[in-house]
Write a protein that holds these residues in place. Structure first.
Motif, PDB file in Angstrom:
ATOM      1  N   ALA A   1       0.832  -1.214   0.000  1.00  0.00           N
ATOM      2  CA  ALA A   1       0.000   0.000   0.000  1.00  0.00           C
ATOM      3  C   ALA A   1       0.858   1.253   0.000  1.00  0.00           C
ATOM      4  N   SER A   2       1.989   1.213   0.685  1.00  0.00           N
ATOM      5  CA  SER A   2       2.867   2.389   0.731  1.00  0.00           C
ATOM      6  C   SER A   2       3.444   2.702  -0.644  1.00  0.00           C
ATOM      7  N   ARG A   3       3.663   1.658  -1.458  1.00  0.00           N
ATOM      8  CA  ARG A   3       4.204   1.876  -2.798  1.00  0.00           C
ATOM      9  C   ARG A   3       3.174   2.570  -3.677  1.00  0.00           C
ATOM     10  N   VAL A   4       1.917   2.182  -3.558  1.00  0.00           N
ATOM     11  CA  VAL A   4       0.864   2.830  -4.331  1.00  0.00           C
ATOM     12  C   VAL A   4       0.788   4.318  -3.989  1.00  0.00           C
ATOM     13  N   GLU A   5       0.974   4.620  -2.706  1.00  0.00           N
ATOM     14  CA  GLU A   5       0.911   6.024  -2.278  1.00  0.00           C
ATOM     15  C   GLU A   5       2.058   6.845  -2.859  1.00  0.00           C
ATOM     16  N   GLU A   6       3.148   6.175  -3.222  1.00  0.00           N
ATOM     17  CA  GLU A   6       4.289   6.893  -3.788  1.00  0.00           C
ATOM     18  C   GLU A   6       4.067   7.323  -5.229  1.00  0.00           C
ATOM     19  N   PHE A   7       3.067   6.749  -5.893  1.00  0.00           N
ATOM     20  CA  PHE A   7       2.845   7.085  -7.300  1.00  0.00           C
ATOM     21  C   PHE A   7       2.694   8.593  -7.508  1.00  0.00           C
ATOM     22  N   ARG A   8       1.995   9.241  -6.587  1.00  0.00           N
ATOM     23  CA  ARG A   8       1.758  10.673  -6.764  1.00  0.00           C
ATOM     24  C   ARG A   8       3.073  11.453  -6.771  1.00  0.00           C
ATOM     25  N   ASP A   9       4.068  10.968  -6.052  1.00  0.00           N
ATOM     26  CA  ASP A   9       5.366  11.652  -6.032  1.00  0.00           C
ATOM     27  C   ASP A   9       6.048  11.617  -7.398  1.00  0.00           C
ATOM     28  N   TYR A  10       5.678  10.652  -8.245  1.00  0.00           N
ATOM     29  CA  TYR A  10       6.305  10.529  -9.566  1.00  0.00           C
ATOM     30  C   TYR A  10       5.700  11.456 -10.616  1.00  0.00           C
ATOM     31  N   LEU A  11       4.517  11.980 -10.342  1.00  0.00           N
ATOM     32  CA  LEU A  11       3.817  12.767 -11.358  1.00  0.00           C
ATOM     33  C   LEU A  11       4.656  13.916 -11.929  1.00  0.00           C
ATOM     34  N   PRO A  12       5.344  14.711 -11.103  1.00  0.00           N
ATOM     35  CA  PRO A  12       6.105  15.827 -11.683  1.00  0.00           C
ATOM     36  C   PRO A  12       7.163  15.382 -12.680  1.00  0.00           C
ATOM     37  N   TYR A  13       7.710  14.167 -12.516  1.00  0.00           N
ATOM     38  CA  TYR A  13       8.769  13.686 -13.406  1.00  0.00           C
ATOM     39  C   TYR A  13       8.209  13.063 -14.683  1.00  0.00           C
ATOM     40  N   ASN A  14       6.896  13.076 -14.812  1.00  0.00           N
ATOM     41  CA  ASN A  14       6.220  12.611 -16.023  1.00  0.00           C
ATOM     42  C   ASN A  14       5.471  13.745 -16.725  1.00  0.00           C
ATOM     43  N   ALA A  15       5.696  14.968 -16.259  1.00  0.00           N
ATOM     44  CA  ALA A  15       4.857  16.090 -16.695  1.00  0.00           C
ATOM     45  C   ALA A  15       4.812  16.267 -18.199  1.00  0.00           C
ATOM     46  N   GLY A  16       5.927  16.131 -18.885  1.00  0.00           N
ATOM     47  CA  GLY A  16       5.961  16.360 -20.324  1.00  0.00           C
ATOM     48  C   GLY A  16       5.923  15.103 -21.159  1.00  0.00           C
ATOM     49  N   ASN A  17       5.725  13.963 -20.514  1.00  0.00           N
ATOM     50  CA  ASN A  17       5.655  12.702 -21.261  1.00  0.00           C
ATOM     51  C   ASN A  17       4.332  12.597 -22.011  1.00  0.00           C
ATOM     52  N   ARG A  18       4.330  11.759 -23.033  1.00  0.00           N
ATOM     53  CA  ARG A  18       3.098  11.425 -23.739  1.00  0.00           C
ATOM     54  C   ARG A  18       2.769   9.964 -23.432  1.00  0.00           C
ATOM     55  N   THR A  19       1.643   9.732 -22.773  1.00  0.00           N
ATOM     56  CA  THR A  19       1.239   8.377 -22.427  1.00  0.00           C
ATOM     57  C   THR A  19      -0.079   8.051 -23.123  1.00  0.00           C
ATOM     58  N   LEU A  20      -0.080   6.954 -23.867  1.00  0.00           N
ATOM     59  CA  LEU A  20      -1.277   6.465 -24.543  1.00  0.00           C
ATOM     60  C   LEU A  20      -1.713   5.160 -23.887  1.00  0.00           C
ATOM     61  N   VAL A  21      -3.009   4.943 -23.833  1.00  0.00           N
ATOM     62  CA  VAL A  21      -3.543   3.697 -23.301  1.00  0.00           C
ATOM     63  C   VAL A  21      -4.599   3.146 -24.245  1.00  0.00           C
ATOM     64  N   VAL A  22      -4.792   1.840 -24.160  1.00  0.00           N
ATOM     65  CA  VAL A  22      -5.923   1.178 -24.808  1.00  0.00           C
ATOM     66  C   VAL A  22      -7.017   1.011 -23.766  1.00  0.00           C
ATOM     67  N   ASP A  23      -8.188   1.513 -24.079  1.00  0.00           N
ATOM     68  CA  ASP A  23      -9.338   1.379 -23.188  1.00  0.00           C
ATOM     69  C   ASP A  23     -10.254   0.272 -23.695  1.00  0.00           C
ATOM     70  N   GLU A  24     -10.683  -0.594 -22.785  1.00  0.00           N
ATOM     71  CA  GLU A  24     -11.710  -1.596 -23.073  1.00  0.00           C
ATOM     72  C   GLU A  24     -12.774  -1.500 -21.995  1.00  0.00           C
ATOM     73  N   ASP A  25     -13.965  -1.145 -22.407  1.00  0.00           N
ATOM     74  CA  ASP A  25     -15.085  -1.014 -21.461  1.00  0.00           C
ATOM     75  C   ASP A  25     -14.737  -0.072 -20.317  1.00  0.00           C
ATOM     76  N   GLY A  26     -14.042   1.011 -20.650  1.00  0.00           N
ATOM     77  CA  GLY A  26     -13.714   2.016 -19.647  1.00  0.00           C
ATOM     78  C   GLY A  26     -12.520   1.693 -18.781  1.00  0.00           C
ATOM     79  N   THR A  27     -11.809   0.604 -19.071  1.00  0.00           N
ATOM     80  CA  THR A  27     -10.641   0.209 -18.284  1.00  0.00           C
ATOM     81  C   THR A  27      -9.402   0.229 -19.159  1.00  0.00           C
ATOM     82  N   ALA A  28      -8.312   0.825 -18.650  1.00  0.00           N
ATOM     83  CA  ALA A  28      -7.054   0.850 -19.385  1.00  0.00           C
ATOM     84  C   ALA A  28      -6.395  -0.516 -19.258  1.00  0.00           C
ATOM     85  N   VAL A  29      -6.151  -1.177 -20.413  1.00  0.00           N
ATOM     86  CA  VAL A  29      -5.578  -2.521 -20.390  1.00  0.00           C
ATOM     87  C   VAL A  29      -4.165  -2.568 -20.967  1.00  0.00           C
ATOM     88  N   ALA A  30      -3.694  -1.483 -21.552  1.00  0.00           N
ATOM     89  CA  ALA A  30      -2.323  -1.433 -22.077  1.00  0.00           C
ATOM     90  C   ALA A  30      -1.897   0.026 -22.126  1.00  0.00           C
TER      91      ALA A  30
END
Length: 398
Positions: free
Chosen positions: A30-59
């Motif tokens: 659970a503590s690792r999941v909470e760390e995700f928010r700390d990574y957001l600034p280092y992804n600010a200019g990245n381009r991330t694409l996902v495949v959505d299936e039925d409203g869920t990102a699967v790739a």
């Protein structure tokens, strides 16, 4: 299949969990999941694409807008990272579709180069990528560096935490970017993570007020290892200054472990230096990097020998057609394939084959042997002049 681009905050519940499952211990604490928010600034200019299936990102797949030196010219480069698929959605073509769209977008926005670390090299070779050398790891005893303690070397070293020395470190890597073939750097928003973590020492070699060498490192324990990241040095004196400092740890650590470019030869640094040098390639844990050209614009104006050859590019989404490559002026010109009369040597190349030549990692005969093209002997001779072998050093590990 619906492909869409993520907004920044969406990464917390979509791409980050997918990537964590693919590349980290699982299930996550659970503590690792909470760390995700700390990574957001280092992804600010990245381009991330996902495949959505039925409203869920699967790739998911991400491109980091980087810069890379190709034979002396610094060009925008798309660093592909975070390629991950939900385990119940694998082997259904999601990654292929995502990569096509991601590279389309990055190419259209002016990135003529792209690089990545593959989960399987043969998969990415079909996308036109070709392997680059992996950095070497050299392991040796600080005691064997003893002769350097008696050497009179020009310059001095500066020792500080990376947070304090980060501006100098960043400036020196920018210098390396402009001087070293294959060298790549992160954008500022990503690079500052090294400063913010502040979990490394920074050692710089300075001569006449100018930084000529640098390395970041940590020590795991007393009697353990001094673990250095990439050792960057502009000349042997700079390298010797850095190693001389490491020699002073003879009564503190048992071993020194340092990363080096593929063309570095630590066995020749000193007499009686017992050193283990390794470039470990394994699947999936320790791959060598790969790269490719996304646009022929990357070749225009590169330093080139006086070769002249017609190339037909086949089997690729982004590099197509027949072109005349002419290095007669010392700078590579790309002309229409029909602009030369008969008598010009001709080769057929895949995108991976042309990329291998441009990055300097394969001889034209090796391109032919590996079925990355059809290269007759006369065309191979011309291509060797245009693209002499050259060892790239990717540096940035993403």
């Amino acid at each position: 299949m619906i492909i869409r681009r993520l907004a920044a905050e969406e990464r917390l519940a979509t791409s980050f969990p997918l990537q964590a499952y693919a590349f980290e211990a699982s299930p996550l604490a659970a503590s690792r999941v909470e760390e995700f928010r700390d990574y957001l600034p280092y992804n600010a200019g990245n381009r991330t694409l996902v495949v959505d299936e039925d409203g869920t990102a699967v790739a998911a797949v991400t491109a980091i807008p980087m810069r890379q030196n190709l034979r002396g010219t610094v060009l925008p480069m798309a660093g592909v990272a975070g390629v991950a698929t939900h385990p119940l959605a694998r082997r259904r073509g999601h990654v292929r579709a995502l990569l096509h769209q991601l590279l389309d977008e990055m190419r259209d926005e002016g990135h003529p180069l792209t690089a990545l670390y593959p989960f399987r090299a043969s998969f990415y070779e079909r996308f036109g990528y070709v392997g680059l050398p992996r950095a070497r790891t050299a392991v040796f005893s600080p005691a064997d560096l003893g002769p350097l303690l008696r050497a009179e070397l020009p310059g001095e070293v500066v020792w500080e935490r990376i947070a304090a020395g980060y501006p100098n470190w960043r400036a020196f890597t920018e210098r390396c970017l402009h001087e070293r073939h294959g060298f790549a750097v992160f954008p500022d928003f990503r690079a500052v993570g090294l400063r913010d973590r502040d979990d490394r020492w920074l050692l710089t070699a300075v001569v006449d007020g100018a930084t000529v060498g640098a390395v970041t490192y940590r020590i795991d324990d007393h009697g353990g290892e001094l673990i250095a990241d990439d050792l960057l040095a502009t000349d042997p004196y700079a390298r010797a200054l850095l190693l001389q400092f490491f020699a002073r740890h003879v009564d503190q650590v048992e071993r020194i472990r340092v990363q080096l470019p593929a063309d570095e030869l630590p066995e020749l640094w000193l007499t009686d230096l017992a050193v283990h040098v390794e470039a470990r390639i394994s699947r999936p844990g320790s791959p060598a990097p790969m790269a490719r050209l996304l646009s022929l614009d990357a070749l225009t104006g590169l330093p080139a020998g006086a070769g002249r050859v017609r190339v037909e590019l086949v089997g690729d989404r982004w590099l197509t057609g027949t072109h005349l490559l002419d290095g007669g002026t010392g700078r590579l010109e790309l002309l229409p394939g029909d602009s030369a009369s008969g008598g010009v040597a001709t080769a057929t190349l895949t995108a991976a084959g042309l990329s291998a030549l441009a990055y300097g990692v394969l001889d034209p005969a090796e391109v032919d042997i590996r079925d990355l093209g059809d290269v007759p002997a006369d065309a191979a001779a011309e291509l060797r002049q245009i693209f002499p072998r050259k060892v790239p050093y990717l540096f940035a590990d993403f």
